[in-house]
Enzyme design. Structure first.
Site, PDB file in Angstrom:
ATOM      1  N   ASP A   1      38.435  48.204  33.737  1.00 60.09           N
ATOM      2  CA  ASP A   1      37.315  48.543  34.610  1.00 60.09           C
ATOM      3  C   ASP A   1      37.050  50.034  34.420  1.00 60.09           C
ATOM      4  O   ASP A   1      37.978  50.840  34.498  1.00 60.09           O
ATOM      5  CB  ASP A   1      37.748  48.263  36.062  1.00 60.09           C
ATOM      6  CG  ASP A   1      36.594  47.914  36.979  1.00 60.09           C
ATOM      7  OD1 ASP A   1      35.563  48.609  36.906  1.00 60.09           O
ATOM      8  OD2 ASP A   1      36.733  46.973  37.775  1.00 60.09           O
TER       9      ASP A   1
ATOM     10  N   ASP B   1      31.635  49.907  36.405  1.00 56.66           N
ATOM     11  CA  ASP B   1      31.364  49.960  37.827  1.00 56.66           C
ATOM     12  C   ASP B   1      30.052  50.702  38.116  1.00 56.66           C
ATOM     13  O   ASP B   1      29.803  51.760  37.516  1.00 56.66           O
ATOM     14  CB  ASP B   1      32.533  50.709  38.498  1.00 56.66           C
ATOM     15  CG  ASP B   1      32.458  50.718  39.999  1.00 56.66           C
ATOM     16  OD1 ASP B   1      32.632  49.649  40.608  1.00 56.66           O
ATOM     17  OD2 ASP B   1      32.217  51.799  40.583  1.00 56.66           O
TER      18      ASP B   1
ATOM     19  N   GLU C   1      28.069  46.458  36.130  1.00 57.43           N
ATOM     20  CA  GLU C   1      27.763  46.109  37.512  1.00 57.43           C
ATOM     21  C   GLU C   1      26.531  46.903  37.902  1.00 57.43           C
ATOM     22  O   GLU C   1      26.541  48.138  37.874  1.00 57.43           O
ATOM     23  CB  GLU C   1      28.933  46.482  38.424  1.00 57.43           C
ATOM     24  CG  GLU C   1      28.733  45.955  39.827  1.00 57.43           C
ATOM     25  CD  GLU C   1      29.275  46.862  40.914  1.00 57.43           C
ATOM     26  OE1 GLU C   1      29.540  46.357  42.005  1.00 57.43           O
ATOM     27  OE2 GLU C   1      29.392  48.090  40.690  1.00 57.43           O
TER      28      GLU C   1
ATOM     29  N   HIS D   1      35.862  40.800  44.199  1.00 51.55           N
ATOM     30  CA  HIS D   1      36.616  41.558  45.206  1.00 51.55           C
ATOM     31  C   HIS D   1      35.721  42.225  46.241  1.00 51.55           C
ATOM     32  O   HIS D   1      36.228  42.875  47.144  1.00 51.55           O
ATOM     33  CB  HIS D   1      37.467  42.611  44.492  1.00 51.55           C
ATOM     34  CG  HIS D   1      36.617  43.612  43.761  1.00 51.55           C
ATOM     35  ND1 HIS D   1      35.840  43.278  42.668  1.00 51.55           N
ATOM     36  CD2 HIS D   1      36.373  44.914  44.006  1.00 51.55           C
ATOM     37  CE1 HIS D   1      35.178  44.340  42.270  1.00 51.55           C
ATOM     38  NE2 HIS D   1      35.478  45.359  43.054  1.00 51.55           N
ATOM     39  N   ASP D   2      34.413  42.121  46.078  1.00 47.21           N
ATOM     40  CA  ASP D   2      33.486  42.782  47.003  1.00 47.21           C
ATOM     41  C   ASP D   2      32.791  41.819  47.958  1.00 47.21           C
ATOM     42  O   ASP D   2      31.910  42.245  48.715  1.00 47.21           O
ATOM     43  CB  ASP D   2      32.398  43.520  46.207  1.00 47.21           C
ATOM     44  CG  ASP D   2      32.934  44.775  45.540  1.00 47.21           C
ATOM     45  OD1 ASP D   2      33.933  45.339  46.023  1.00 47.21           O
ATOM     46  OD2 ASP D   2      32.350  45.189  44.520  1.00 47.21           O
TER      47      ASP D   2
HETATM   48  C1  NOJ Z   1      31.669  48.563  43.068  1.00 51.29           C
HETATM   49  C2  NOJ Z   1      33.075  48.103  43.195  1.00 51.29           C
HETATM   50  O1  NOJ Z   1      33.159  46.760  42.822  1.00 51.29           O
HETATM   51  C3  NOJ Z   1      33.484  48.352  44.626  1.00 51.29           C
HETATM   52  O2  NOJ Z   1      34.699  47.724  44.936  1.00 51.29           O
HETATM   53  C4  NOJ Z   1      33.516  49.831  44.847  1.00 51.29           C
HETATM   54  O3  NOJ Z   1      33.767  50.101  46.200  1.00 51.29           O
HETATM   55  C5  NOJ Z   1      32.193  50.499  44.455  1.00 51.29           C
HETATM   56  N1  NOJ Z   1      31.619  49.988  43.239  1.00 51.29           N
HETATM   57  C6  NOJ Z   1      32.389  51.972  44.264  1.00 51.29           C
HETATM   58  O4  NOJ Z   1      33.141  52.234  43.121  1.00 51.29           O
END
Ligand code: NOJ
Length: 570
Positions: A98, A200, A256, A329-330
């Site tokens: 990542d 990310d 992402e 995970h989000d």
């Molecule tokens: C996306 C990530 O998936 C998340 O977990 C994170 O808090 C934010 N970007 C900031 O890096």
């Protein structure tokens, strides 16, 4: 037709702290992952994406990186990581890291040196500005955690920008030195042998350098028009591709990027532009949340989900590529948000998986999804670690909102649902640790666990195995073929055909907890008589021909048919 083999990948995401602990400290680690590689391989995936394992104070669970070249001692050592890489690859799987490139931790040596002196060579690695005359921050953007996106540093009388936590200062990508450092760091991991990267928050790296005020008045994440898909993002990604990703054959990248138009995605992922290989389709997993308030849920209709999926499937065909997921995970757990985590947990988990794995795009599985893990029954804000949830609660209650109401929303929507430990078996800590787990283990691990599902042919886990096998065996249609939606207006049934010039398949999914009746239109271009039932999440109905395409689906039923012949030309 573009049939590159990397498009046939199926990816398994690991959130390392919650996957498997090997030393009894209650935190998952690299040796823990190594001990579970046979399991991961047995699912049939060919790629593992590791959420961050770098040195980090863990304000944001590793997405606040203090050193991008070192392994967090909580996770193990570089030797452990090298062993993980070797053991993953020797099983024929790839390992992706990542990359958190929009910001660093405030503990990163760059920021430590930048913070106190305007003359530091690292000062310009971050985004600093004078405040407004009346003591206000340089602009009115709000961070994703709420409150100003700027933090004041007294020692130099300037503010620095952070789109996330104030402990996650944003890097200044307009500074060529920053870009060189990043390229160098990415090459460092490529030289170590990784096969790819997840990037990310990649579409916020380039800000409008005038940093204009926004007219939005959102408490969290306002100002996005001035930094989402910003002015130089494509140029910077092309440069990163040229100087890092493409220095080795076969490196795959997934970005992402939320709030992207189809045009944006096409630009990011058109192979001729040499930026990224794919962008996640984030629009569909967010369908149940209010775009202006990520802890407020919104009612959604199946027709809206179909519209999103259909738009991506159609508009990007033969132009770009994207990653598909229903959980990560989000987000709270997929089966709790989009399925039914009570009576129809097994059926709905399988039905959702069928959608993700029979579309055009690369499917991603998030740890625990493959056994149908559910949300955790959090009862109080005290139990949470998720910084977004905690900030949200603080900001709203300080503003005078009813604490109970806010707490209810936060407990329902927190990312921590996805971060409770992986449920391996029925033992007291679910086989995750011999110590005290950093997050509580869900009591339902006694029924929902890997050990219970391994050899049960009807388990969710074995359904994933069959789905992935089906996808591989029919890659020409499922991975590379076209998609055509049927029954566009039906509010219970999601139905589509996947096809190429020679072969066709049909997918029928009931998104509701009721029986669903439907009539397929006659002019769908395929002849249903030749169909055979390739996979389903129910036993075929007693007394009926299993290969016959039905007119009714049971609650959360999913069926995939193959062998459809093109309809004779009239
Ligand atoms: C996306 C990530 O998936 C998340 O977990 C994170 O808090 C934010 N970007 C900031 O890096």
């Amino acid at each position: 037709m573009n049939r590159e083999s990397w498009k046939e990948k199926v990816v398994y995401q690991i959130f390392p702290r919650s996957f498997q602990d090997s030393n009894g400290d209650g935190n998952g680690d690299l040796q823990g992952i190594i001990s579970r590689l046979d399991y991961i391989q047995s699912i049939g995936v060919d790629t593992i994406w590791l959420s961050p394992v770098y040195e980090s104070p863990r304000v944001d669970q590793g997405y606040d990186v203090a050193n991008q070249r070192e392994i967090d001692p909580m996770m193990g050592t570089m030797a452990d990581w090298e062993q993980l890489l070797q053991q993953t690859q020797s099983r024929g799987m790839d390992l992706w890291m990542d990359l958190v490139l929009n910001h660093t931790s405030d503990q990163h040596r760059w920021f430590q040196q930048a913070r106190d002196s305007k003359d530091s060579p690292y000062r310009d690695y971050y985004i600093w500005r004078k405040g407004e005359k009346d003591g206000e921050p340089p602009n009115n953007w709000t961070s994703y955690l709420g409150g100003s996106a700027w933090t004041y540093e007294e020692s130099t009388d300037e503010y620095y920008l952070h789109l996330y936590n104030k402990k996650q200062p944003d890097l200044n990508w307009d500074n060529p030195k920053v870009r060189e450092e990043i390229q160098d760091m990415v090459r460092y991991w490529i030289d170590k042998g990784v096969n790819g990267f997840r990037l990310d928050a990649i579409n916020v790296i380039s800000k409008d350098s005038n940093l204009p005020d926004t007219k939005e008045s959102k408490m969290e994440g306002s100002g996005y028009k001035h930094f989402k898909n910003g002015p130089n993002v494509h140029e910077y990604l092309r440069e990163l591709n040229e100087k890092a990703f493409s220095t080795k054959e076969g490196i795959i990248t997934v970005g992402e990027a939320s709030m992207v138009s189809m045009e944006d995605v096409a630009k990011y992922t058109d192979p001729d532009r040499r930026e990224l290989d794919m962008i996640f389709m984030m629009e569909s997993p967010s369908i149940g949340t209010d775009p202006d308030d990520s802890f407020k849920s919104r009612d959604w209709k199946l027709t809206e989900l179909k519209e999103i999926v259909t738009r991506w499937e159609k508009e990007l065909l033969n132009i770009g590529w994207f990653g598909l997921f229903a959980s990560n995970h989000d987000h709270p757990r997929m089966v709790s948000s989009f399925g039914n985590d009570g009576k129809y947990r097994v059926e709905s988990a399988k039905m959702l998986a069928t959608l993700v794995h029979t579309l055009w795009g690369t499917p991603f599985i998030y740890q625990g999804e493959e056994i149908g893990m559910t949300n955790y029954p959090f009862e109080s804000i005290e139990q949470l670690d998720d910084q977004m949830a905690l900030h949200y609660y603080k900001a709203r209650t300080e503003r005078g909102e009813d604490p109970q109401g806010v707490e209810r929303r936060v407990l329902a929507g927190t990312r921590d649902h996805a971060r409770t430990p992986m449920q391996w078996d029925e033992s007291p800590q679910a086989g995750f640790t011999t110590g005290e787990p950093w997050m509580p283990v869900n009591d339902n691990h006694r029924e929902i666990n890997v050990a219970a599902q391994q050899d049960d042919p009807a388990s969710i886990l074995n359904y994933y195995r069959q789905l992935i096998k089906l996808r591989r065996e029919h890659a020409d249609v499922i991975v590379h073929g076209e998609y055509a939606i049927l029954l566009e207006d039906h509010e219970q049934v999601f139905a589509y055909v996947r096809r190429n010039d020679e072969r066709q398949g049909l997918v029928l999914l009931n998104f509701s907890d009721q029986d669903a009746e439907f009539e397929l239109p006659e002019d769908i271009g395929v002849c249903l008589d030749s169909a055979y039932r390739a996979l389903g999440n129910y036993e075929p109905e007693y007394g009926k021909d299993a290969d016959q395409v039905p007119h009714r689906l049971r609650p959360y039923e999913a069926i995939v048919f193959g062998g459809l012949q093109p309809a004779p030309q009239k």
